[in-house]
Design a protein around this motif. Structure first.
Motif, PDB file in Angstrom:
ATOM      1  N   LYS A   1       0.852  -1.176   0.000  1.00 54.62           N
ATOM      2  CA  LYS A   1       0.000   0.000   0.000  1.00 54.62           C
ATOM      3  C   LYS A   1       0.896   1.238   0.000  1.00 54.62           C
ATOM      4  N   PHE A   2       0.615   2.181  -0.938  1.00 50.76           N
ATOM      5  CA  PHE A   2       1.450   3.378  -1.085  1.00 50.76           C
ATOM      6  C   PHE A   2       0.701   4.599  -0.561  1.00 50.76           C
ATOM      7  N   ASN A   3       1.485   5.524  -0.012  1.00 55.59           N
ATOM      8  CA  ASN A   3       0.911   6.746   0.529  1.00 55.59           C
ATOM      9  C   ASN A   3       1.865   7.893   0.209  1.00 55.59           C
ATOM     10  N   LEU A   4       1.385   8.873  -0.549  1.00 57.28           N
ATOM     11  CA  LEU A   4       2.193  10.029  -0.939  1.00 57.28           C
ATOM     12  C   LEU A   4       1.860  11.195  -0.027  1.00 57.28           C
TER      13      LEU A   4
ATOM     14  N   TYR B   1       7.065  -0.469   7.265  1.00 55.90           N
ATOM     15  CA  TYR B   1       7.064   0.681   6.366  1.00 55.90           C
ATOM     16  C   TYR B   1       8.437   0.839   5.724  1.00 55.90           C
ATOM     17  N   SER B   2       8.431   1.635   4.639  1.00 53.00           N
ATOM     18  CA  SER B   2       9.681   2.075   4.019  1.00 53.00           C
ATOM     19  C   SER B   2       9.400   3.317   3.194  1.00 53.00           C
ATOM     20  N   VAL B   3      10.416   4.195   3.077  1.00 49.13           N
ATOM     21  CA  VAL B   3      10.324   5.375   2.213  1.00 49.13           C
ATOM     22  C   VAL B   3      11.019   5.037   0.900  1.00 49.13           C
ATOM     23  N   LEU B   4      10.255   5.067  -0.201  1.00 48.48           N
ATOM     24  CA  LEU B   4      10.825   4.734  -1.514  1.00 48.48           C
ATOM     25  C   LEU B   4      11.409   5.956  -2.193  1.00 48.48           C
ATOM     26  N   TYR B   5      10.699   7.049  -2.150  1.00 51.60           N
ATOM     27  CA  TYR B   5      11.144   8.294  -2.793  1.00 51.60           C
ATOM     28  C   TYR B   5      10.953   9.441  -1.816  1.00 51.60           C
ATOM     29  N   GLY B   6      11.757  10.505  -2.008  1.00 48.90           N
ATOM     30  CA  GLY B   6      11.554  11.732  -1.281  1.00 48.90           C
ATOM     31  C   GLY B   6      12.362  11.820   0.001  1.00 48.90           C
ATOM     32  N   GLY B   7      12.027  12.857   0.759  1.00 50.26           N
ATOM     33  CA  GLY B   7      12.720  13.162   1.996  1.00 50.26           C
ATOM     34  C   GLY B   7      12.440  14.601   2.374  1.00 50.26           C
ATOM     35  N   ASN B   8      13.038  15.039   3.478  1.00 48.97           N
ATOM     36  CA  ASN B   8      12.807  16.417   3.903  1.00 48.97           C
ATOM     37  C   ASN B   8      13.254  17.423   2.854  1.00 48.97           C
ATOM     38  N   GLU B   9      14.408  17.184   2.195  1.00 46.26           N
ATOM     39  CA  GLU B   9      14.907  18.121   1.188  1.00 46.26           C
ATOM     40  C   GLU B   9      14.049  18.072  -0.060  1.00 46.26           C
ATOM     41  N   SER B  10      13.490  16.925  -0.374  1.00 46.80           N
ATOM     42  CA  SER B  10      12.701  16.799  -1.596  1.00 46.80           C
ATOM     43  C   SER B  10      11.343  17.473  -1.470  1.00 46.80           C
TER      44      SER B  10
ATOM     45  N   ALA C   1       5.755   3.237   1.534  1.00 47.68           N
ATOM     46  CA  ALA C   1       5.267   1.899   1.173  1.00 47.68           C
ATOM     47  C   ALA C   1       4.945   1.156   2.466  1.00 47.68           C
ATOM     48  N   GLU C   2       3.724   0.651   2.572  1.00 45.10           N
ATOM     49  CA  GLU C   2       3.308  -0.149   3.731  1.00 45.10           C
ATOM     50  C   GLU C   2       3.130  -1.595   3.277  1.00 45.10           C
ATOM     51  N   PHE C   3       3.887  -2.495   3.898  1.00 41.93           N
ATOM     52  CA  PHE C   3       3.906  -3.903   3.472  1.00 41.93           C
ATOM     53  C   PHE C   3       2.954  -4.718   4.343  1.00 41.93           C
ATOM     54  N   ALA C   4       2.104  -5.499   3.679  1.00 43.52           N
ATOM     55  CA  ALA C   4       1.091  -6.278   4.394  1.00 43.52           C
ATOM     56  C   ALA C   4       1.618  -7.610   4.888  1.00 43.52           C
TER      57      ALA C   4
END
Length: 546
Positions: free
Chosen positions: A185-188, A217-226, A232-235
């Motif tokens: 499950k993705f969350n932007l 959870y994991s962060v695929l793209y982005g960050g504070n600077e971005s 990404a939430e893994f079931a």
């Protein structure tokens, strides 16, 4: 808790512990397996997503470099160098690109294919100086007429101080492609929206797993600077459903076995309780003096043997009761005979002395014979009267009939007692209070009246200016009479042997008053006791059962 209740509780406890222990072991072991399975599945999914992300970036880099070598872009570079920027036309937006601009080394947009409003402005606050010259991929937030977008941007040097600034938006289509990878499950989120999360997103390293509340959870793209995060939430893995199914099946079987064990325990203890209740009932009959009914068990076995032993015991008790009654009667009459002989000797001694004195005076012709005659005959007459009174009381005690028990209204009985003692009540020496709420009770009113009259009489005779309180009240199993006074109280000898015949602390007392009271109360099936009040005075309390 009763004995059978404890047995039932123990059986239920024994039935519960093994399946609950098994269920606990299965549950925690399954949770551990689910956790390991879920972590491994999430790790595998993250590796796939990482490879997919790198492959996507590689494809886009190739497309961007090919686009940089296209005639449209090369022609635009030449026109810009010639100072003819207004003649530049990049044409239609290339496939796979969401935006494409040509910028200078400061990040100022010189040409844009679909965001003309950016021309002359810095393309992005992150671009300029060393950042633009490093070229390669950066993650940015881009704007167009549709609003803001999370983007993956590629900066490619064209020539000299010119760069191609292009990229693609992380939109629904982009996320749908990533979402095809198993159960993710993705969350932007854009910076400023992190408050909607329950985790500290800033502490998560990109492309690393983070676990909280049984979720990974994991962060695929982005960050504070971005300026944005693609979470990404893994079931978890497919084994989770299988393990949950095992837990549910095991739990259902455990509950079923527990219910069977409980029902079986209730059945077994119910049968045991029936046998025990049968013995308890028989014990109650024995306690009431009924030895005639044998005990019959419901089933063969240990309870049957116990019932037979109990019946044999009842027969033996009945024989012993008869023997004891005979022995007690003999002992009682022997004791009473001794008491009567002692009491008779007391008046006979002064009678004998008076006769001897009278005979001696007559033989010796002593002066004052007439006076001696009158004194001696008076003494003999008084002692004979005392002896007659003693024998009359004994005959009265020995001939006491069984009580004539009838239905009596307590209130009416108390009114009769008040009429008998109206003078003492009016002068404040006697107080009678009826606290009983019963409309009817069964006892012999004349016998109980005799008991109360005797006790009240003894209280008044214990000293001068005596005040007496009589209270009648209900108890859980009968009616209770309490008579208390403020006199000197009972002496130690009377308290130690309160109902012993011919034991009296009064000079002319017969010692049968309390004995007669005890006999009457005992014939009613009740109990009587005497005591001294803590504040001074004597008390007598007796209870008549229902």
């Amino acid at each position: 808790m009763t004995f059978t209740g404890k047995i039932r509780a123990y059986l239920i406890l024994v039935a519960l512990l093994p399946p609950l222990l098994v269920m606990t072991v299965v549950y925690f072991n399954s949770r551990k397996q689910m956790e390991l399975s879920g972590n491994q599945a999430a790790y595998d999914d993250l590796k796939i997503l990482t490879r997919l992300k790198e492959a996507g970036k590689k494809d886009f880099r190739i497309q961007a470099e090919q686009q940089a070598e296209s005639p449209a872009v090369q022609r635009a570079v030449l026109l810009i160098k010639a100072g003819r920027v207004n003649e530049v036309d990049l044409g239609e937006k290339p496939s796979g690109f969401d935006f494409l601009e040509i910028v200078d080394s400061s990040g100022t947009v010189l040409v844009s294919n679909h965001r003309p409003g950016l021309v002359g402005n810095i393309v992005n606050e992150r671009v300029g100086g060393d950042e633009i010259r490093r070229h390669g991929f950066i993650e940015t937030v881009e704007y167009d007429i549709n609003g803001r977008h999370a983007a993956i941007t590629y900066i490619y040097p064209l020539t000299g101080a010119l760069y191609m600034y292009s990229g693609m938006y992380i939109d629904d289509d982009f996320i749908d492609v990533l979402g095809a990878i198993r159960s993710v499950k993705f969350n932007l989120l854009f910076c400023g929206d992190e408050d909607s999360l329950t985790i500290d997103i800033g502490s998560i390293t990109k492309n690393q797993l983070y676990k909280q509340d049984d979720k990974v959870y994991s962060v695929l793209y982005g960050g504070n600077e971005s300026g944005y995060y693609l979470m990404a939430e893994f079931a978890g893995g497919g084994n989770r459903q299988m393990i949950m199914s095992i837990i549910k099946t095991t739990g259902a079987m455990t509950l079923f076995s527990i219910m069977i064990a409980i029902l079986l325990g209730i059945y077994i203890t119910g049968r045991a309780k029936r046998e025990i209740d049968n013995l308890v009932t028989a014990t109650d009959r024995v306690a009431r003096g009924d030895f005639s009914t044998p005990v019959m068990a419901y089933e063969e076995g240990e309870f049957s043997q116990l019932a037979d032993s109990f019946s044999d015991m009842m027969v033996r008790l009945k024989e012993l009761q008869s023997e004891l009654a005979t022995t007690e009667k003999i002992a009682a009459w022997k004791s009473i005979g001794q008491k009567i002989a002692h009491e008779i000797k007391n008046p006979l001694t002064p009678i004998a002395l008076s006769v001897d004195d009278l005979r001696q005076s007559y033989i010796e012709k002593l002066p004052g014979f007439e006076k001696t005659l009158m004194e001696c005959t008076a003494t003999v007459r008084d002692e004979i009267r005392r002896l007659t009174k003693l024998l009359d009381q004994f005959v009265s005690f020995a001939r006491m009939n069984a009580p004539a028990i009838i239905d009596v209204k307590p209130a009416q009985f108390i009114e009769g007692m008040i009429l008998l003692h109206r003078k003492s009540i009016d002068n404040g020496q006697l107080h009678i209070e009826n606290r009983s709420g019963r409309r009817m009770f069964r006892f012999d009113p004349e016998a109980l009246k005799q008991v109360l009259l005797n006790i009240i009489k003894n209280s008044f005779e214990s000293g001068p200016d005596i005040h007496i309180s009589v209270v009648i009240e209900d108890t859980t199993d009968g009616i209770e009479f309490t008579v208390e006074d403020d006199g000197p109280g009972f002496d130690d000898r009377t308290l130690e042997r309160p109902f012993e015949p011919y034991l009296s602390s009064k000079k002319d007392g017969s010692g049968l008053g309390l004995v007669i009271c005890q006999r009457i109360i005992h014939d009613h099936g009740g109990m009587i006791e005497i005591y001294n009040r803590p504040t001074g005075g004597a008390g007598v309390k007796f209870k008549i059962p229902f």
